[in-house]
Design an enzyme around this catalytic site. Structure first.
Site: not given
Length: 444
Positions: A94, A124, A158-159, A182
């Site tokens: 997104d 991003d 995520e945003e 990890e």
């Protein structure tokens, strides 16, 4: 093929596919407005595009929508030592909104001008998503078997906090993360000139985030008859008090490690107690370091009243909260001690800070991978003042790191392109990211 052996004949294909996939992903407008009623199926279309590319290369994928249109995808590449903890490399599909009229080039066309790729998501983080897709195909094509399992994941939302992405997946698809110890994703790895060397910061810690809401109540009435408990005045005083408050410096392990590494590169110690956010020696990392030194509570919304000649019975203010690891309770107590009695105080939308080790085998691999491509480069840990999907993964015991490596011009400010108009990334930096990340995944 031995995990330490490269496949030089496919390196050009890897870099070319990285650019191709980045452009194609940018052209899918997977805009996350934060309002579920205004979000379309862009994330699903982006995830399905990635799915086709991975399955074409022979991967078995799993796809899931938390709600219609919010697509998430995972694929696993088995490693030589199945007993070792798996490494998760992840990107979100997104992007934040973009107003086309404000841009020099259209935000969802992915034009390349003078060696620079423009578009919403270039930094991003569709550029890194493209790197991961191209690398997965490269490993399959060259029959490279890494030392440990590599899990390629592509998340939605995520945003807006990951509610419909990784947070939902951890609850409803926990097997996607089986054996993962990890993770690598944003935000870090962008080169910064420090003295005679280039530093590549890796985010080993993140501030926590939350919201503070203050509500004041008083006697409602006509504006011509002032009251002693005016709700607007009480909220105004609280906003000014918190905005003027300066929290003490907290020397977290990530900040201490960053200051030590940077001091060594500059040949002089970095005085955290007298740090100037505009220090030219530190370039674009100076404001990041400054933000990582203290807790912050920033007023963002003030609301009260509905008519100029009416005293309202209620007024409220909202604050953006960013808290350092280990500081959550002390921050709340410190803020509440500043407030007048009688205000209603609500803390919510709390996402805890995270902190992973600032040294260890994975950090050594990152450093070696950078040095192989940039002999002047050195990896330095830092604390990121913002938030990523690694926060949710930390709750599952996964140590997260922000490292999407890109070598940039010395005067470049990569951090300044996040969510910005004319978001952009040099094509050579994308190619660099693909090469360095290929070494990381082979050798981690």
């Amino acid at each position: 093929m031995d995990a330490q052996a490269a496949a030089p004949l496919t390196s050009t294909i890897l870099e070319d596919e990285t650019l191709l996939f980045a452009r194609e992903l940018i052209r899918i407008p997977s805009v996350n407005t934060g309002d579920p009623t205004t979000i379309g199926d862009g994330e699903a279309r982006a995830a399905q595009y990635v799915r086709r590319l991975l399955e074409e290369a022979g991967y078995e994928t799993e796809y899931a929508e938390s709600v219609p249109g919010r697509g998430n995808l995972v694929a696993r590449l088995p490693g030589r030592d199945r007993e070792r903890g798996a490494l998760l490399v992840h990107a979100h599909l997104d992007v934040v909104p973009a107003v086309a009229e404000d841009w020099t080039y259209p935000p969802f066309v992915a034009e390349v001008h003078d060696g620079v790729l423009y578009g919403r998501g270039a930094v991003d983080m569709k550029g890194y998503a493209a790197v991961l897709v191209a690398l997965a195909r490269h490993f399959a094509r060259a029959r490279i078997v890494p030392w440990r399992d590599i899990v390629f994941a592509f998340f939605s939302d995520e945003e807006a906090g990951g509610v419909y992405g990784v947070r939902w997946l951890l609850e409803h698809r926990p097997h996607w993360f089986a054996g993962v110890t990890e993770a690598i994703s944003e935000v870090g790895g962008f080169s910064v000139r420090l003295g005679e060397r280039r530093a590549y910061p890796v985010a080993t810690a993140e501030k926590g985030i939350g919201r503070l809401v203050l509500t004041a109540r008083g006697t409602a009435g006509h504006g011509s008859r002032p009251t002693g408990d005016n709700a607007v005045a009480r909220i105004a005083r609280a906003v000014a008090t918190i905005a003027d408050h300066r929290f003490a410096i907290v020397r977290t392990p990530a900040v201490e490690a960053f200051a030590a590494e940077v001091g060594a590169l500059l040949g002089e110690p970095v005085d955290l107690d007298a740090l100037d956010p505009a220090d030219p020696r530190l370039g674009p990392v100076a404001p990041l370091l400054a933000a990582a030194l203290r807790n912050t509570v920033t007023p963002t919304i003030v609301a009260g009243g509905y008519k100029a000649n009416v005293i309202p019975g209620e007024a409220r203010a909202e604050f953006d909260v960013r808290v350092l690891p280990g500081q959550e309770e002390s921050l709340r107590h410190e803020v509440e001690a500043l407030l007048d009695p009688g205000l209603e105080v609500t803390w919510d939308r709390w996402v805890h800070p995270i902190e992973s080790p600032s040294a260890g085998p994975l950090l050594d691999v990152l450093g070696a991978a950078i040095a192989a491509e940039d002999p002047e480069g050195v990896v330095v840990p830092y604390l990121m003042p913002a938030s990523t999907d690694n926060k949710h993964l930390a709750g599952a015991g996964i140590a997260g790191y922000g490292f999407t490596p890109r070598r940039l011009d010395d005067d470049a400010d990569a951090f300044g392109h996040f969510h910005a108009v004319d978001e952009q990334v040099p094509v050579d930096a994308l190619r660099f990211c693909a090469r360095v990340t290929e070494r990381i995944l082979r050798e981690a």
